[in-house]
Design a protein around this motif. Structure first.
Motif, PDB file in Angstrom:
ATOM      1  N   ILE A   5       0.847  -1.182   0.000  1.00 13.17           N
ATOM      2  CA  ILE A   5       0.000   0.000   0.000  1.00 13.17           C
ATOM      3  C   ILE A   5       0.893   1.247   0.000  1.00 13.17           C
ATOM      4  CG2 ILE A   5      -1.953   1.147   1.079  1.00 13.17           C
ATOM      5  CD1 ILE A   5      -2.427  -1.787   0.168  1.00 13.17           C
ATOM      6  N   ILE A  27      -6.885   1.343   4.227  1.00 12.87           N
ATOM      7  CA  ILE A  27      -6.749   0.171   3.350  1.00 12.87           C
ATOM      8  C   ILE A  27      -5.759  -0.812   3.958  1.00 12.87           C
ATOM      9  CG2 ILE A  27      -5.943  -0.656   1.107  1.00 12.87           C
ATOM     10  CD1 ILE A  27      -6.965   1.968  -0.099  1.00 12.87           C
ATOM     11  N   SER A  28      -4.625  -0.287   4.407  1.00 18.02           N
ATOM     12  CA  SER A  28      -3.588  -1.155   4.978  1.00 18.02           C
ATOM     13  C   SER A  28      -4.087  -1.867   6.228  1.00 18.02           C
ATOM     14  CB  SER A  28      -2.342  -0.334   5.304  1.00 18.02           C
ATOM     15  OG  SER A  28      -1.331  -1.151   5.838  1.00 18.02           O
ATOM     16  N   SER A  30      -7.109  -2.694   6.922  1.00 17.45           N
ATOM     17  CA  SER A  30      -8.071  -3.724   6.533  1.00 17.45           C
ATOM     18  C   SER A  30      -7.385  -4.943   5.932  1.00 17.45           C
ATOM     19  CB  SER A  30      -9.065  -3.144   5.519  1.00 17.45           C
ATOM     20  OG  SER A  30      -9.984  -4.110   5.088  1.00 17.45           O
ATOM     21  N   ILE A  31      -6.369  -4.706   5.125  1.00 23.51           N
ATOM     22  CA  ILE A  31      -5.706  -5.798   4.420  1.00 23.51           C
ATOM     23  C   ILE A  31      -4.642  -6.481   5.279  1.00 23.51           C
ATOM     24  CG2 ILE A  31      -4.162  -6.339   2.480  1.00 23.51           C
ATOM     25  CD1 ILE A  31      -5.692  -4.336   0.808  1.00 23.51           C
ATOM     26  N   CYS A 156     -11.322  -1.594  -0.319  1.00 28.04           N
ATOM     27  CA  CYS A 156     -10.789  -2.907   0.090  1.00 28.04           C
ATOM     28  C   CYS A 156     -11.644  -4.044  -0.443  1.00 28.04           C
ATOM     29  CB  CYS A 156     -10.698  -2.982   1.607  1.00 28.04           C
ATOM     30  SG  CYS A 156      -9.336  -2.031   2.287  1.00 28.04           S
ATOM     31  N   GLU A 157     -12.956  -3.871  -0.400  1.00 29.06           N
ATOM     32  CA  GLU A 157     -13.848  -4.907  -0.916  1.00 29.06           C
ATOM     33  C   GLU A 157     -13.614  -5.119  -2.404  1.00 29.06           C
ATOM     34  OE1 GLU A 157     -15.894  -7.034   0.736  1.00 29.06           O
ATOM     35  OE2 GLU A 157     -14.772  -6.159   2.410  1.00 29.06           O
ATOM     36  N   LYS A 160     -10.327  -7.101  -2.687  1.00 26.61           N
ATOM     37  CA  LYS A 160     -10.459  -8.486  -2.242  1.00 26.61           C
ATOM     38  C   LYS A 160     -11.260  -9.335  -3.232  1.00 26.61           C
ATOM     39  CE  LYS A 160     -10.075  -7.315   2.663  1.00 26.61           C
ATOM     40  NZ  LYS A 160     -10.804  -7.184   3.960  1.00 26.61           N
TER      41      LYS A 160
END
Length: 275
Positions: A5, A27-28, A30-31, A156-157, A160
């Motif tokens: 990221i 984002i980071s 979440s991932i 993020c969705e 993914k």
């Protein structure tokens, strides 16, 4: 998920940095479960001397402020020649001072795609106007940052689920001309050569020299400019002694006009790929 990221931005007064970093950090988290973000700040001249290259394993949240309704023209050479996406996913972000982002969003998306990025998301956010301390004052604020966090979750969705097709961003082609203020008679007013002045509050701390994104403020005499002024507001807003100011009547009239005409709060606009 093995995605790196990145937050990459031009942000003289910090508003674009706050938005871009907020998206990238969320984002980071979440991932990866933590804020593992590589920051590439190309605000200062020396940062724009070297090329940078990404890979298909990168996600890049890329942001610039809107100047006169477009991507700042002083950045175009750097953006068009020194950044390689190589298939990296990109979130294209523009930040404007509550007037309008005009064609900046589509222009930035086009630039990134021409450099090999896959732009699957984008946004137009609001930051305190570079000319003013009252227009969009203290934005991005808590409400904006809540939108940032929600937007990052949706991004993020998409990542993914591998739904990263090109995003639609509103705008015109060919792009509109750079926005130009007008006088009371409707005649265009050119303030491009207007420069800030320095008053007796100055203690010669050199902070203005350090923050100028064009490297234009003279180190030996901070009241002098050795290059152009892009009206970013950094030297004025970051001066601890309020020693920098503009006194040009055309500039001040335009500043007053936008503070009055665009005082109503605008909200961020978000763009996500449909699939």
């Amino acid at each position: 998920m093995n995605k790196r990221i990145n937050a990459m931005y031009f942000s003289p007064t910090g508003t674009t940095e706050k938005i871009v970093s907020g998206i990238a950090n969320s984002i980071s988290e979440s991932i990866h479960g933590e804020k593992v973000v590589t920051k590439v700040d190309f605000t200062l001249p020396e940062a724009r001397q070297n090329a940078i290259s990404f890979t298909a394993e990168d996600v890049v949240v890329f942001g610039v402020p809107v100047y006169a309704g477009r991507v700042p023209n002083v950045l175009l050479k750097y953006l068009n020649s020194s950044i390689a996406g190589n298939g990296a996913l990109a979130v294209s972000v523009v930040v404007y001072g509550n007037r309008n982002y005009d064609d900046a969003a589509i222009e930035l998306k086009d630039i990134l795609e021409s450099n090999g990025f896959k732009v699957f998301a984008g946004g137009a956010f609001i930051g305190e106007h570079s000319f003013s301390k009252t227009l969009a004052q203290n934005r991005p604020d808590e409400k904006d940052m809540a939108i940032v966090a929600d937007f990052a979750g949706k991004i993020c969705e998409k990542i993914k689920q591998n739904h990263t097709q090109p995003v639609f961003v509103p705008g015109n082609k060919p792009y509109r001309q750079y926005y130009m203020p007008k006088d009371e008679n409707g005649n265009p007013v050119d303030i491009r050569k207007v420069t800030p002045k320095t008053n007796s509050n100055c203690v010669d701390c050199k902070l203005c020299v350090q923050v100028c994104p064009m490297g234009s403020i003279d180190y030996e005499d901070v009241s002098k400019l050795n290059g152009i002024c892009i009206k970013c507001g950094a030297c004025i807003k970051k001066c601890p002694n309020q020693a920098k100011y503009f006194d040009d009547i055309r500039y001040l009239n335009h500043k007053h006009e936008i503070e009055v005409n665009f005082a109503s709060r605008r909200e961020p606009e978000l763009f996500l790929s449909n699939s």
